[in-house]
Design an enzyme around this catalytic site. Sequence first.
Site, PDB file in Angstrom:
ATOM      1  N   SER A 240       0.827  -1.220   0.000  1.00  0.00           N
ATOM      2  CA  SER A 240       0.000   0.000   0.000  1.00  0.00           C
ATOM      3  C   SER A 240       0.858   1.266   0.000  1.00  0.00           C
ATOM      4  O   SER A 240       0.625   2.184  -0.799  1.00  0.00           O
ATOM      5  CB  SER A 240      -0.981   0.002   1.176  1.00  0.00           C
ATOM      6  OG  SER A 240      -0.352  -0.355   2.381  1.00  0.00           O
ATOM      7  N   HIS A 270      -2.033  -8.976   1.535  1.00  0.00           N
ATOM      8  CA  HIS A 270      -1.687  -7.749   2.282  1.00  0.00           C
ATOM      9  C   HIS A 270      -2.811  -7.487   3.283  1.00  0.00           C
ATOM     10  O   HIS A 270      -3.086  -8.328   4.135  1.00  0.00           O
ATOM     11  CB  HIS A 270      -1.453  -6.633   1.261  1.00  0.00           C
ATOM     12  CG  HIS A 270      -0.886  -5.351   1.798  1.00  0.00           C
ATOM     13  ND1 HIS A 270      -0.148  -5.272   2.948  1.00  0.00           N
ATOM     14  CD2 HIS A 270      -0.953  -4.069   1.316  1.00  0.00           C
ATOM     15  CE1 HIS A 270       0.209  -4.011   3.160  1.00  0.00           C
ATOM     16  NE2 HIS A 270      -0.270  -3.255   2.189  1.00  0.00           N
ATOM     17  N   HIS A 318       5.570 -13.242   6.806  1.00  0.00           N
ATOM     18  CA  HIS A 318       5.806 -11.834   6.462  1.00  0.00           C
ATOM     19  C   HIS A 318       6.980 -11.728   5.500  1.00  0.00           C
ATOM     20  O   HIS A 318       7.912 -12.543   5.554  1.00  0.00           O
ATOM     21  CB  HIS A 318       6.109 -11.000   7.717  1.00  0.00           C
ATOM     22  CG  HIS A 318       5.866  -9.545   7.493  1.00  0.00           C
ATOM     23  ND1 HIS A 318       6.827  -8.711   6.977  1.00  0.00           N
ATOM     24  CD2 HIS A 318       4.761  -8.790   7.661  1.00  0.00           C
ATOM     25  CE1 HIS A 318       6.322  -7.496   6.862  1.00  0.00           C
ATOM     26  NE2 HIS A 318       5.066  -7.516   7.268  1.00  0.00           N
ATOM     27  N   ARG A 327       2.984  -5.591  16.495  1.00  0.00           N
ATOM     28  CA  ARG A 327       1.594  -5.100  16.398  1.00  0.00           C
ATOM     29  C   ARG A 327       0.637  -6.209  16.836  1.00  0.00           C
ATOM     30  O   ARG A 327      -0.415  -5.942  17.409  1.00  0.00           O
ATOM     31  CB  ARG A 327       1.280  -4.667  14.950  1.00  0.00           C
ATOM     32  CG  ARG A 327       2.159  -3.521  14.463  1.00  0.00           C
ATOM     33  CD  ARG A 327       1.953  -3.254  12.988  1.00  0.00           C
ATOM     34  NE  ARG A 327       2.337  -4.395  12.159  1.00  0.00           N
ATOM     35  CZ  ARG A 327       2.219  -4.442  10.840  1.00  0.00           C
ATOM     36  NH1 ARG A 327       1.723  -3.398  10.185  1.00  0.00           N
ATOM     37  NH2 ARG A 327       2.595  -5.501  10.154  1.00  0.00           N
ATOM     38  N   ASP A 373      -2.338  -9.060  11.184  1.00  0.00           N
ATOM     39  CA  ASP A 373      -3.684  -9.451  10.752  1.00  0.00           C
ATOM     40  C   ASP A 373      -4.245 -10.641  11.522  1.00  0.00           C
ATOM     41  O   ASP A 373      -5.456 -10.869  11.517  1.00  0.00           O
ATOM     42  CB  ASP A 373      -3.684  -9.767   9.247  1.00  0.00           C
ATOM     43  CG  ASP A 373      -3.451  -8.529   8.411  1.00  0.00           C
ATOM     44  OD1 ASP A 373      -3.796  -7.430   8.871  1.00  0.00           O
ATOM     45  OD2 ASP A 373      -2.916  -8.659   7.296  1.00  0.00           O
TER      46      ASP A 373
HETATM   47  C1  LIG Z   1      -0.375  -6.287   6.821  1.00  0.00           C
HETATM   48  C2  LIG Z   1       0.249  -7.328   6.020  1.00  0.00           C
HETATM   49  O1  LIG Z   1       0.277  -7.224   4.834  1.00  0.00           O
HETATM   50  S1  LIG Z   1       0.997  -8.612   6.804  1.00  0.00           S
HETATM   51  C3  LIG Z   1       0.841  -9.986   5.670  1.00  0.00           C
HETATM   52  C4  LIG Z   1      -0.586 -10.416   5.547  1.00  0.00           C
HETATM   53  N1  LIG Z   1      -0.734 -11.592   4.684  1.00  0.00           N
HETATM   54  C5  LIG Z   1      -0.973 -12.807   5.197  1.00  0.00           C
HETATM   55  O2  LIG Z   1      -1.071 -13.021   6.387  1.00  0.00           O
HETATM   56  C6  LIG Z   1      -1.167 -13.923   4.177  1.00  0.00           C
HETATM   57  C7  LIG Z   1      -0.385 -15.165   4.569  1.00  0.00           C
HETATM   58  N2  LIG Z   1       1.032 -14.941   4.409  1.00  0.00           N
HETATM   59  C8  LIG Z   1       1.644 -15.013   3.180  1.00  0.00           C
HETATM   60  O3  LIG Z   1       1.039 -15.325   2.161  1.00  0.00           O
HETATM   61  C9  LIG Z   1       3.126 -14.675   3.097  1.00  0.00           C
HETATM   62  O4  LIG Z   1       3.752 -14.990   4.320  1.00  0.00           O
HETATM   63  C10 LIG Z   1       3.395 -13.198   2.737  1.00  0.00           C
HETATM   64  C11 LIG Z   1       2.663 -12.811   1.434  1.00  0.00           C
HETATM   65  C12 LIG Z   1       2.918 -12.269   3.831  1.00  0.00           C
HETATM   66  C13 LIG Z   1       4.899 -12.991   2.536  1.00  0.00           C
HETATM   67  O5  LIG Z   1       5.273 -13.713   1.389  1.00  0.00           O
HETATM   68  P1  LIG Z   1       6.776 -14.080   1.083  1.00  0.00           P
HETATM   69  O6  LIG Z   1       7.678 -12.947   1.436  1.00  0.00           O
HETATM   70  O7  LIG Z   1       6.840 -14.563  -0.323  1.00  0.00           O
HETATM   71  O8  LIG Z   1       7.024 -15.267   2.133  1.00  0.00           O
HETATM   72  P2  LIG Z   1       8.118 -16.403   2.115  1.00  0.00           P
HETATM   73  O9  LIG Z   1       9.377 -15.951   1.443  1.00  0.00           O
HETATM   74  O10 LIG Z   1       8.204 -16.937   3.492  1.00  0.00           O
HETATM   75  O11 LIG Z   1       7.443 -17.486   1.154  1.00  0.00           O
HETATM   76  C14 LIG Z   1       8.093 -18.710   0.876  1.00  0.00           C
HETATM   77  C15 LIG Z   1       7.044 -19.797   0.673  1.00  0.00           C
HETATM   78  O12 LIG Z   1       6.311 -19.961   1.897  1.00  0.00           O
HETATM   79  C16 LIG Z   1       4.925 -19.833   1.667  1.00  0.00           C
HETATM   80  N3  LIG Z   1       4.278 -19.168   2.804  1.00  0.00           N
HETATM   81  C17 LIG Z   1       4.595 -17.983   3.371  1.00  0.00           C
HETATM   82  N4  LIG Z   1       3.694 -17.700   4.330  1.00  0.00           N
HETATM   83  C18 LIG Z   1       2.806 -18.709   4.363  1.00  0.00           C
HETATM   84  C19 LIG Z   1       1.633 -18.952   5.101  1.00  0.00           C
HETATM   85  N5  LIG Z   1       1.153 -18.077   5.994  1.00  0.00           N
HETATM   86  N6  LIG Z   1       0.963 -20.107   4.873  1.00  0.00           N
HETATM   87  C20 LIG Z   1       1.401 -20.980   3.955  1.00  0.00           C
HETATM   88  N7  LIG Z   1       2.490 -20.794   3.189  1.00  0.00           N
HETATM   89  C21 LIG Z   1       3.169 -19.651   3.396  1.00  0.00           C
HETATM   90  C22 LIG Z   1       4.849 -18.908   0.456  1.00  0.00           C
HETATM   91  O13 LIG Z   1       3.568 -19.000  -0.170  1.00  0.00           O
HETATM   92  C23 LIG Z   1       5.997 -19.450  -0.386  1.00  0.00           C
HETATM   93  O14 LIG Z   1       5.584 -20.662  -0.983  1.00  0.00           O
HETATM   94  P3  LIG Z   1       5.988 -21.023  -2.506  1.00  0.00           P
HETATM   95  O15 LIG Z   1       7.487 -21.009  -2.516  1.00  0.00           O
HETATM   96  O16 LIG Z   1       5.397 -22.380  -2.720  1.00  0.00           O
HETATM   97  O17 LIG Z   1       5.400 -19.954  -3.359  1.00  0.00           O
HETATM   98  O1  LIG Z   2       5.309  -4.706   5.560  1.00  0.00           O
HETATM   99  C1  LIG Z   2       4.607  -5.375   4.769  1.00  0.00           C
HETATM  100  O2  LIG Z   2       5.036  -5.837   3.684  1.00  0.00           O
HETATM  101  C2  LIG Z   2       3.215  -5.722   5.109  1.00  0.00           C
HETATM  102  C3  LIG Z   2       2.743  -5.179   6.407  1.00  0.00           C
HETATM  103  O3  LIG Z   2       2.908  -5.805   7.443  1.00  0.00           O
HETATM  104  C4  LIG Z   2       2.152  -3.856   6.422  1.00  0.00           C
HETATM  105  O4  LIG Z   2       2.144  -3.195   5.376  1.00  0.00           O
HETATM  106  O5  LIG Z   2       1.654  -3.420   7.474  1.00  0.00           O
END
Ligand SMILES: CC(=O)SCCNC(=O)CCNC(=O)[C@H](O)C(C)(C)COP(=O)(O)OP(=O)(O)OC[C@H]1O[C@@H](n2cnc3c(N)ncnc32)[C@H](O)[C@@H]1OP(=O)(O)O
Ligand SMILES: O=C([O-])CC(=O)C(=O)O
Length: 442
Positions: A240, A270, A318, A327, A373
């Site tokens: 964002s 996100h 993350h 948080r 989250d």
């Molecule tokens: C406010 C925010 O934005 S905070 C984030 C909110 N999002 C979520 O909670 C959704 C669940 N989490 C995720 O999808 C991820 O952890 C993300 C998008 C936040 C970060 O993604 P990345 O930086 O790519 O994470 P990472 O390098 O650890 O990923 C490596 C592998 O682990 C997997 N992985 C990461 N987190 C998770 C999870 N919570 N559940 C299952 N698999 C996961 C990825 O999908 C990826 O798999 P792939 O290689 O088969 O594609």
């Molecule tokens: O930092 C990030 O990529 C996602 C996150 O936790 C936020 O935007 O609050």
Amino acid sequence: MSLKEKLAEKIEQQRLRTAKLLKEYGDVKVDEVTISQVVGGMRGIKSMVTDISYLDPEEGIRFRGYTIPEVLEKLPKMPGAEMPYVEGQFYLLLTGEIPTEEDVQELAEELKKRKALPEYVKDMLRAMPRDTHPMTLFAAGIVAMQRESKFAEYYEAGHFNKNTAWEPTLEDALDLMAKLPVLGAYIYRMKYRGDTFIPSNPDLDLGGDFANMMGIPKPYDDVARMYFILHADHESGNVSAHTAHLVASALSDVYYSYSAAMGGLAGPLHGLANQEVLKWIQELMKNKSGGKVPTKDELKKFVEETLASGQVIPGYGHAVLRKTDPRYMAQREFALNHLKDDPIFAVVSMLFEVVPPILSSLGKVKNPWPNVDAQSGVIQWHYGVVEYDFYTVLFGIGRALGVLANLVWDRALGYAIERPKSVTTDMLEEWAGIHKQVETVR
Ligand SMILES: CC(=O)SCCNC(=O)CCNC(=O)[C@H](O)C(C)(C)COP(=O)(O)OP(=O)(O)OC[C@H]1O[C@@H](n2cnc3c(N)ncnc32)[C@H](O)[C@@H]1OP(=O)(O)O
Ligand SMILES: O=C([O-])CC(=O)C(=O)O
């Protein structure tokens, strides 16, 4: 000194620092880039600058150098409130200084003058289908108000100048920040409370008035304050904040930039993850544990089934953090004090025990710990906001505090239009030496 005078002084000092870096040290290397970073979402590449907040992978976010516990402790609070004024967080992010009570009141008065939502925005929202996602309504409401932009008017009148561009941007940032809670509450009452609207109360602070317009009694005012303060910023690379910065780098005003940012926040990886967490827990309780708190074994099985179906566990993992999100911990502390007997909080707490070892066992997840989250939805649910598709709108109100502060500083420091270079797969293969290897084999 007024907020604007304080900013003018700080901007003057910061411009000298940035100018010196560019003029005398512009060639100093800050990073090297690998193929996996280029293909993998630019993860970890140091390529942006902001002083509003910094995210350490182990420690979590610092707002203007202050940790979350420090911010919650140091920002002024109104008598009897558990959480500080949201206006204080906005002042801190804009100026880098912890405000006095007087600074907070001055900014609060400034915002109060600007919070009326234009009638055409309400008409537009009411004309949209009621099953439209609240984030679509929110982003549409923001972009519709672009006609109010003082920066756009200033540019259109031929007044653009790198030295003064931050001033109409600050005006826009204050206007938009003041209107977002009103817009969010309007969408909530229109969509889920049958068009019964509660007028804004000019005597209340931002968090208090938001609770009032939502129609939710105390301590929801403190919940709102906590929620907005915690979600305010997460350095500049998150989807964002980065989107807003990118769009604004074309000299688009804050209305265009922030509505674009809301499109990114609305993605399930996100901000929408907070909606997904509650949806997922509801599904679990409805289909797997007969509406009750599941056992640990039921919970483990559900986590494993979710993973086996190819989905991620929402609220965990993350891109930068490598420890539990502070948080999450701040909200958990609040929940331990206020939601102790809440069954959904019991599930959220069990997930904190069950999920990390399962994610770690996959061997590929870089951070198995919960992010913000995983904890925020249950608090909203507890106080009656059970319409979980609204949660990302709350995130969007809070995130504006940091993003808008950043946009003011982007204009103040005259940051350039953002335009990274893309390359082709052929080029990557060539730099990797793949074509040469193929020729050698032949
Ligand atoms: C406010 C925010 O934005 S905070 C984030 C909110 N999002 C979520 O909670 C959704 C669940 N989490 C995720 O999808 C991820 O952890 C993300 C998008 C936040 C970060 O993604 P990345 O930086 O790519 O994470 P990472 O390098 O650890 O990923 C490596 C592998 O682990 C997997 N992985 C990461 N987190 C998770 C999870 N919570 N559940 C299952 N698999 C996961 C990825 O999908 C990826 O798999 P792939 O290689 O088969 O594609
Ligand atoms: O930092 C990030 O990529 C996602 C996150 O936790 C936020 O935007 O609050």
